[in-house]
Design a protein around this motif. Structure first.
Motif, short mmCIF file in Angstrom:
data_model
loop_
_atom_site.label_atom_id
_atom_site.label_comp_id
_atom_site.label_asym_id
_atom_site.label_seq_id
_atom_site.Cartn_x
_atom_site.Cartn_y
_atom_site.Cartn_z
N UNK A 246 71.72 -16.42 -20.18
CA UNK A 246 72.75 -17.35 -19.72
C UNK A 246 73.92 -16.64 -19.06
N UNK A 247 74.11 -15.36 -19.38
CA UNK A 247 75.14 -14.57 -18.71
C UNK A 247 74.92 -14.56 -17.20
N UNK A 248 73.68 -14.73 -16.77
CA UNK A 248 73.34 -14.68 -15.35
C UNK A 248 73.44 -16.04 -14.67
N UNK A 249 73.75 -17.10 -15.43
CA UNK A 249 73.87 -18.43 -14.84
C UNK A 249 75.33 -18.74 -14.53
N UNK A 250 75.58 -19.96 -14.05
CA UNK A 250 76.95 -20.37 -13.72
C UNK A 250 77.72 -20.87 -14.93
N UNK A 251 77.12 -20.83 -16.12
CA UNK A 251 77.78 -21.31 -17.34
C UNK A 251 79.05 -20.50 -17.59
N UNK A 252 80.16 -21.21 -17.87
CA UNK A 252 81.45 -20.54 -18.05
C UNK A 252 81.76 -20.22 -19.51
N UNK A 253 81.34 -21.09 -20.41
CA UNK A 253 81.64 -20.92 -21.84
C UNK A 253 80.42 -21.35 -22.64
N UNK A 254 80.14 -20.60 -23.73
CA UNK A 254 79.09 -21.02 -24.66
C UNK A 254 79.65 -20.99 -26.08
N UNK A 286 75.32 -7.34 -31.38
CA UNK A 286 74.86 -6.58 -30.22
C UNK A 286 75.50 -7.09 -28.93
N UNK A 287 75.54 -8.42 -28.79
CA UNK A 287 76.17 -8.96 -27.59
C UNK A 287 77.66 -8.60 -27.56
N UNK A 288 78.29 -8.57 -28.72
CA UNK A 288 79.71 -8.24 -28.80
C UNK A 288 79.98 -6.81 -28.34
N UNK A 294 83.75 -5.23 -21.50
CA UNK A 294 84.40 -6.04 -20.46
C UNK A 294 83.69 -6.02 -19.11
N UNK A 295 83.11 -4.91 -18.70
CA UNK A 295 82.53 -4.81 -17.36
C UNK A 295 81.01 -4.84 -17.43
N UNK A 296 80.42 -5.88 -16.86
CA UNK A 296 78.96 -5.99 -16.84
C UNK A 296 78.37 -5.07 -15.78
N UNK A 309 70.82 -6.30 -20.93
CA UNK A 309 72.20 -6.38 -20.46
C UNK A 309 72.87 -5.04 -20.68
N UNK A 310 73.86 -4.72 -19.88
CA UNK A 310 74.56 -3.45 -20.00
C UNK A 310 76.03 -3.64 -19.67
N UNK A 311 76.86 -2.77 -20.24
CA UNK A 311 78.30 -2.83 -19.99
C UNK A 311 78.89 -1.44 -19.97
#
Length: 387
Positions: A246-254, A286-288, A294-296, A309-311
């Motif tokens: 969902x990080x890759x979609x247009x969703x703003x908040x989950x 893990x997501x945290x 901060x930077x994807x 995913x990476x940051x």
């Protein structure tokens, strides 16, 4: 009149959230009446919409402007009601006993009043849509004329009616909220992958009605509400994979529903008997790790059921991977620019609960079926360009 308000219990909840660094997502109005079939009390439309809007105004003033011995928290998101689109079968409606048009008008009256009072210092929206599971039946956006009128009305036409009414009455919609639930014990365990299409559909319908700057929030989601399967590795793998997807979609908040203690099938983070986390809790950890960086970083996977995913931040970087497949996967990594002595690998799978495994060779990682891996790279050699 402050004497007309009783904030005691809500104050305690909001204080606890703010003290923990968690800004609330505040729902104005009723969430649900689970015993509505016996008697409903609070899920009927307010008798006076304008008065109800003024009551909401003073709730906001209490938490954001100090009114009635209140606070100055600056809470951003204020959602009007919850799932009023469940009203199509009156006897089973647990959220809204009015008509669709009743809710359309309540939202319009309240949203215009609240934005008139507070302007851009708050964001107002709604309505906790039950879910766009039947989005492919949308006659307007998908061109499919489905025979099941009830399902179409329940999931889609209410939403069209809502946006048409708000557009005609010039009502502001800072955000539109929607929900989705999916059980990990289903025979088709990868069904959740099409939820990204739900997000794309919500974005298209907002744009269709001219709400191109309106955020959209998946503010209730859970992928494993069956109590028999809440601690299986697949639950954590799907949860982490879902967030990465969902990080890759247009969703703003989950917003995950939910993190409370107790025996509700929705409470899938903490074991109420032991007090220890279920595996799903560690998917959030893990997501945290990525979130705090901060930077994807751009990533891709050649397997539609392996999510990555990476940051990066300064001299720190991290990579997280979720394998939702029913078999293990082998992943080769090529890492440059890091001090290889400062790498930490954590795993969540059948034999691990966010366990640091002490692996030295990360050039080839094996992730078992329904496993998650987190690789922390905490000592970059350079702050310059890197891959």
């Amino acid at each position: 009149d402050p004497a007309s308000y009783d904030f005691v219990f809500t104050d305690r909840i909001i204080e606890g959230l703010m003290n923990a660094g968690c800004e609330p997502y505040f729902r104005l109005g009723v969430t649900i009446e689970n015993e509505h079939m016996r008697k409903s009390y609070r899920i009927y439309p307010p008798k006076d919409f304008e008065k109800w809007a003024r009551i909401c105004e003073h709730v906001i003033r209490h938490y954001n402007e100090g009114w009635a011995d209140g606070y100055r928290y600056g809470i951003t998101y204020w959602e009007i009601w919850n799932e009023p689109d469940d009203c199509y079968v009156e006897e089973s409606s647990a959220m809204w006993k009015g008509t669709p048009e009743d809710y359309f008008r309540l939202y319009s009256v309240a949203a215009k009043h609240l934005k008139g009072c507070f302007g851009d210092s708050i964001k107002v929206g709604g309505y906790g849509h039950c879910g766009v599971y039947e989005y492919a039946q949308d006659k307007d956006l998908c061109g499919i004329d489905h025979e099941d009128t009830y399902i179409y009305d329940f999931t889609i036409s209410f939403m069209h009616g809502f946006f048409k009414y708000q557009k005609e009455t010039n009502a502001p919609i800072d955000f539109f909220s929607w929900h989705v639930y999916d059980n990990c014990h289903k025979s088709t365990r990868k069904d959740f992958c099409n939820i990204s299409e739900h997000a794309d559909y919500v974005r298209r319908i907002l744009d269709k009605y001219g709400y191109v700057n309106t955020e959209h929030h998946l503010n209730e989601w859970n992928l494993h509400t069956d109590v028999r399967h809440r601690d299986v590795p697949l639950a954590s793998a799907k949860t982490l994979g879902f967030m990465l997807m969902m990080q890759r979609t247009s969703t703003d908040v989950m917003c995950y529903y939910d993190g409370g203690l107790g025996y509700s099938p929705y409470r899938t983070l903490i074991n109420p008997d032991s007090g220890y986390p279920y595996r799903t809790y560690y998917a959030f950890m893990m997501y945290n790790t990525l979130y705090k960086l901060k930077n994807s970083v751009a990533t891709q996977s050649s397997d539609s059921h392996v999510f990555v995913g990476a940051g990066v931040s300064g001299r720190k970087a991290a990579l997280v991977i979720s394998n939702v497949n029913d078999e293990s996967v082998h992943i080769k990594t090529y890492i440059e620019g890091f001090d290889i002595t400062d790498i930490q690998v954590c795993r969540v799978d059948e034999g691990h609960w966010y366990t640091v495994t002490g692996e030295e060779d990360i050039n080839e990682i094996v992730i078992p079926a329904h496993g998650c891996v987190e690789i922390k790279l905490w000592n970059l050699k350079t702050d310059g360009e890197r891959e």
